[in-house]
Design a protein around this motif. Structure first.
Motif, PDB file in Angstrom:
ATOM      1  N   ALA A  49       0.833  -1.213   0.000  1.00  0.00           N
ATOM      2  CA  ALA A  49       0.000   0.000   0.000  1.00  0.00           C
ATOM      3  C   ALA A  49       0.862   1.255   0.000  1.00  0.00           C
ATOM      4  CB  ALA A  49      -0.931  -0.010   1.214  1.00  0.00           C
ATOM      5  N   GLY A  50       1.951   1.230   0.757  1.00  0.00           N
ATOM      6  CA  GLY A  50       2.855   2.378   0.787  1.00  0.00           C
ATOM      7  C   GLY A  50       3.502   2.643  -0.562  1.00  0.00           C
ATOM      8  N   GLY A  51       3.936   1.592  -1.231  1.00  0.00           N
ATOM      9  CA  GLY A  51       4.535   1.744  -2.559  1.00  0.00           C
ATOM     10  C   GLY A  51       3.555   2.307  -3.563  1.00  0.00           C
ATOM     11  N   ILE A  52       2.329   1.818  -3.521  1.00  0.00           N
ATOM     12  CA  ILE A  52       1.295   2.334  -4.417  1.00  0.00           C
ATOM     13  C   ILE A  52       0.983   3.789  -4.085  1.00  0.00           C
ATOM     14  CG2 ILE A  52      -1.148   2.114  -5.040  1.00  0.00           C
ATOM     15  CD1 ILE A  52      -0.755  -0.957  -4.657  1.00  0.00           C
ATOM     16  N   ALA A  53       0.879   4.101  -2.795  1.00  0.00           N
ATOM     17  CA  ALA A  53       0.567   5.472  -2.386  1.00  0.00           C
ATOM     18  C   ALA A  53       1.671   6.445  -2.797  1.00  0.00           C
ATOM     19  CB  ALA A  53       0.347   5.525  -0.872  1.00  0.00           C
ATOM     20  N   VAL A  54       2.916   6.062  -2.625  1.00  0.00           N
ATOM     21  CA  VAL A  54       4.028   6.937  -3.016  1.00  0.00           C
ATOM     22  C   VAL A  54       3.954   7.227  -4.503  1.00  0.00           C
ATOM     23  CG1 VAL A  54       6.536   7.007  -3.334  1.00  0.00           C
ATOM     24  CG2 VAL A  54       5.588   6.353  -1.129  1.00  0.00           C
ATOM     25  N   GLU A  55       3.734   6.208  -5.311  1.00  0.00           N
ATOM     26  CA  GLU A  55       3.675   6.401  -6.758  1.00  0.00           C
ATOM     27  C   GLU A  55       2.450   7.214  -7.174  1.00  0.00           C
ATOM     28  OE1 GLU A  55       4.529   6.548 -10.653  1.00  0.00           O
ATOM     29  OE2 GLU A  55       5.885   5.975  -9.043  1.00  0.00           O
ATOM     30  N   ALA A  56       1.317   6.967  -6.525  1.00  0.00           N
ATOM     31  CA  ALA A  56       0.068   7.598  -6.953  1.00  0.00           C
ATOM     32  C   ALA A  56      -0.124   9.021  -6.434  1.00  0.00           C
ATOM     33  CB  ALA A  56      -1.116   6.735  -6.517  1.00  0.00           C
ATOM     34  N   PHE A  57       0.399   9.327  -5.254  1.00  0.00           N
ATOM     35  CA  PHE A  57       0.018  10.584  -4.607  1.00  0.00           C
ATOM     36  C   PHE A  57       1.153  11.557  -4.311  1.00  0.00           C
ATOM     37  CE2 PHE A  57      -3.195   7.429  -3.110  1.00  0.00           C
ATOM     38  CZ  PHE A  57      -4.243   7.909  -3.881  1.00  0.00           C
ATOM     39  N   THR A  58       2.367  11.255  -4.713  1.00  0.00           N
ATOM     40  CA  THR A  58       3.470  12.159  -4.348  1.00  0.00           C
ATOM     41  C   THR A  58       4.169  12.770  -5.559  1.00  0.00           C
ATOM     42  OG1 THR A  58       5.073  10.350  -4.221  1.00  0.00           O
ATOM     43  CG2 THR A  58       3.887  10.910  -2.186  1.00  0.00           C
ATOM     44  N   ALA A  59       3.479  12.858  -6.675  1.00  0.00           N
ATOM     45  CA  ALA A  59       4.087  13.425  -7.883  1.00  0.00           C
ATOM     46  C   ALA A  59       4.515  14.874  -7.672  1.00  0.00           C
ATOM     47  CB  ALA A  59       3.119  13.323  -9.058  1.00  0.00           C
ATOM     48  N   ASP A  60       3.770  15.619  -6.847  1.00  0.00           N
ATOM     49  CA  ASP A  60       4.121  17.016  -6.594  1.00  0.00           C
ATOM     50  C   ASP A  60       5.144  17.187  -5.472  1.00  0.00           C
ATOM     51  OD1 ASP A  60       2.245  16.059  -4.815  1.00  0.00           O
ATOM     52  OD2 ASP A  60       1.262  17.996  -4.532  1.00  0.00           O
ATOM     53  N   VAL A  61       5.491  16.097  -4.795  1.00  0.00           N
ATOM     54  CA  VAL A  61       6.431  16.155  -3.672  1.00  0.00           C
ATOM     55  C   VAL A  61       7.834  15.726  -4.089  1.00  0.00           C
ATOM     56  CG1 VAL A  61       6.923  15.283  -1.353  1.00  0.00           C
ATOM     57  CG2 VAL A  61       4.556  15.703  -2.036  1.00  0.00           C
ATOM     58  N   PHE A  62       7.929  14.644  -4.853  1.00  0.00           N
ATOM     59  CA  PHE A  62       9.223  14.088  -5.238  1.00  0.00           C
ATOM     60  C   PHE A  62       9.417  14.162  -6.743  1.00  0.00           C
ATOM     61  CE2 PHE A  62       8.003  11.338  -1.510  1.00  0.00           C
ATOM     62  CZ  PHE A  62       8.903  11.888  -0.622  1.00  0.00           C
ATOM     63  N   VAL A  66      13.205   9.837  -7.871  1.00  0.00           N
ATOM     64  CA  VAL A  66      13.157   9.586  -6.424  1.00  0.00           C
ATOM     65  C   VAL A  66      11.865   8.864  -6.068  1.00  0.00           C
ATOM     66  CG1 VAL A  66      13.064  10.677  -4.143  1.00  0.00           C
ATOM     67  CG2 VAL A  66      14.642  11.536  -5.877  1.00  0.00           C
ATOM     68  N   ARG A  67      10.753   9.345  -6.613  1.00  0.00           N
ATOM     69  CA  ARG A  67       9.448   8.742  -6.352  1.00  0.00           C
ATOM     70  C   ARG A  67       9.443   7.281  -6.799  1.00  0.00           C
ATOM     71  NH1 ARG A  67       6.412  11.593  -9.627  1.00  0.00           N
ATOM     72  NH2 ARG A  67       5.952   9.921 -11.088  1.00  0.00           N
ATOM     73  N   LYS A  68       9.962   7.015  -7.985  1.00  0.00           N
ATOM     74  CA  LYS A  68       9.993   5.643  -8.498  1.00  0.00           C
ATOM     75  C   LYS A  68      10.881   4.756  -7.624  1.00  0.00           C
ATOM     76  CE  LYS A  68       7.995   5.999 -12.768  1.00  0.00           C
ATOM     77  NZ  LYS A  68       6.642   5.553 -12.767  1.00  0.00           N
ATOM     78  N   PHE A  69      12.040   5.294  -7.211  1.00  0.00           N
ATOM     79  CA  PHE A  69      12.949   4.507  -6.377  1.00  0.00           C
ATOM     80  C   PHE A  69      12.280   4.126  -5.061  1.00  0.00           C
ATOM     81  CE2 PHE A  69      16.132   4.103  -3.035  1.00  0.00           C
ATOM     82  CZ  PHE A  69      16.915   3.080  -3.564  1.00  0.00           C
ATOM     83  N   ILE A  70      11.642   5.081  -4.408  1.00  0.00           N
ATOM     84  CA  ILE A  70      10.986   4.795  -3.130  1.00  0.00           C
ATOM     85  C   ILE A  70       9.847   3.799  -3.331  1.00  0.00           C
ATOM     86  CG2 ILE A  70       9.626   5.775  -1.241  1.00  0.00           C
ATOM     87  CD1 ILE A  70      11.273   8.366  -1.636  1.00  0.00           C
ATOM     88  N   ALA A  71       9.035   4.021  -4.362  1.00  0.00           N
ATOM     89  CA  ALA A  71       7.900   3.123  -4.619  1.00  0.00           C
ATOM     90  C   ALA A  71       8.384   1.706  -4.927  1.00  0.00           C
ATOM     91  CB  ALA A  71       7.054   3.665  -5.771  1.00  0.00           C
ATOM     92  N   VAL A  72       9.381   1.588  -5.785  1.00  0.00           N
ATOM     93  CA  VAL A  72       9.890   0.257  -6.138  1.00  0.00           C
ATOM     94  C   VAL A  72      10.531  -0.415  -4.924  1.00  0.00           C
ATOM     95  CG1 VAL A  72      11.637  -0.956  -7.516  1.00  0.00           C
ATOM     96  CG2 VAL A  72      10.110   0.705  -8.602  1.00  0.00           C
ATOM     97  N   THR A  73      11.256   0.340  -4.123  1.00  0.00           N
ATOM     98  CA  THR A  73      11.856  -0.228  -2.909  1.00  0.00           C
ATOM     99  C   THR A  73      10.771  -0.804  -2.002  1.00  0.00           C
ATOM    100  OG1 THR A  73      13.731   1.291  -2.979  1.00  0.00           O
ATOM    101  CG2 THR A  73      13.253   0.262  -0.862  1.00  0.00           C
ATOM    102  N   LEU A  74       9.696  -0.064  -1.804  1.00  0.00           N
ATOM    103  CA  LEU A  74       8.607  -0.539  -0.951  1.00  0.00           C
ATOM    104  C   LEU A  74       7.898  -1.749  -1.562  1.00  0.00           C
ATOM    105  CD1 LEU A  74       7.153   2.894   0.199  1.00  0.00           C
ATOM    106  CD2 LEU A  74       8.451   1.263   1.581  1.00  0.00           C
TER     107      LEU A  74
END
Length: 129
Positions: A49-62, A66-74
């Protein structure tokens, strides 16, 4: 106690092959092992859920890399924890049946390492922003 006499229930071939024989453990220990397995699965689902949330909802933050790396790591952590939970459950069940020492929990160091990597990336991003 848990042999293959006519009075005791028999398990299927696949189950016997998977569990590797031995004596049937106390049901309380088997159920505790199952609860631990389910706790690891809940952790895996939280990473998913965290990986999906990072990819879906943090485009304006990261930024995208960086966003892809965090999402894929999770997401990879989610897969590894789920697979590790399965092998852990099976290893503990086999050990209990053979009355052998329990295997070392390899999931915990994996989880700590992956979490540290994701957190380290976030620290760098926050300090740069």
């Amino acid at each position: 106690m848990g042999g293959t006499s006519d009075s005791s229930p028999r398990r299927g071939r696949a189950t016997q092959r998977l569990l590797g024989g031995g004596c049937e453990p106390d049901p309380r220990f088997t159920l505790a092992n199952e609860r631990t397995f389910l706790a690891w699965i809940r952790t895996s689902l939280a990473f998913l859920a965290g990986g999906i949330a990072v990819e879906a909802f943090t485009a304006d933050v990261f930024d995208e890399p960086v966003r892809k790396f965090i999402a894929v790591t999770l997401l990879v952590l989610s897969m590894l924890v789920a697979a590790g939970a399965t092998f852990r459950w099976l290893g503990v069940e086999r050990s209990m049946r053979r009355q052998a020492p329990l295997p070392l929990p390899l999931i915990a160091p994996l989880l700590a390492t992956g979490g540290a990597i994701a957190a380290g990336v976030l620290v760098v991003v926050v300090l740069q922003g």
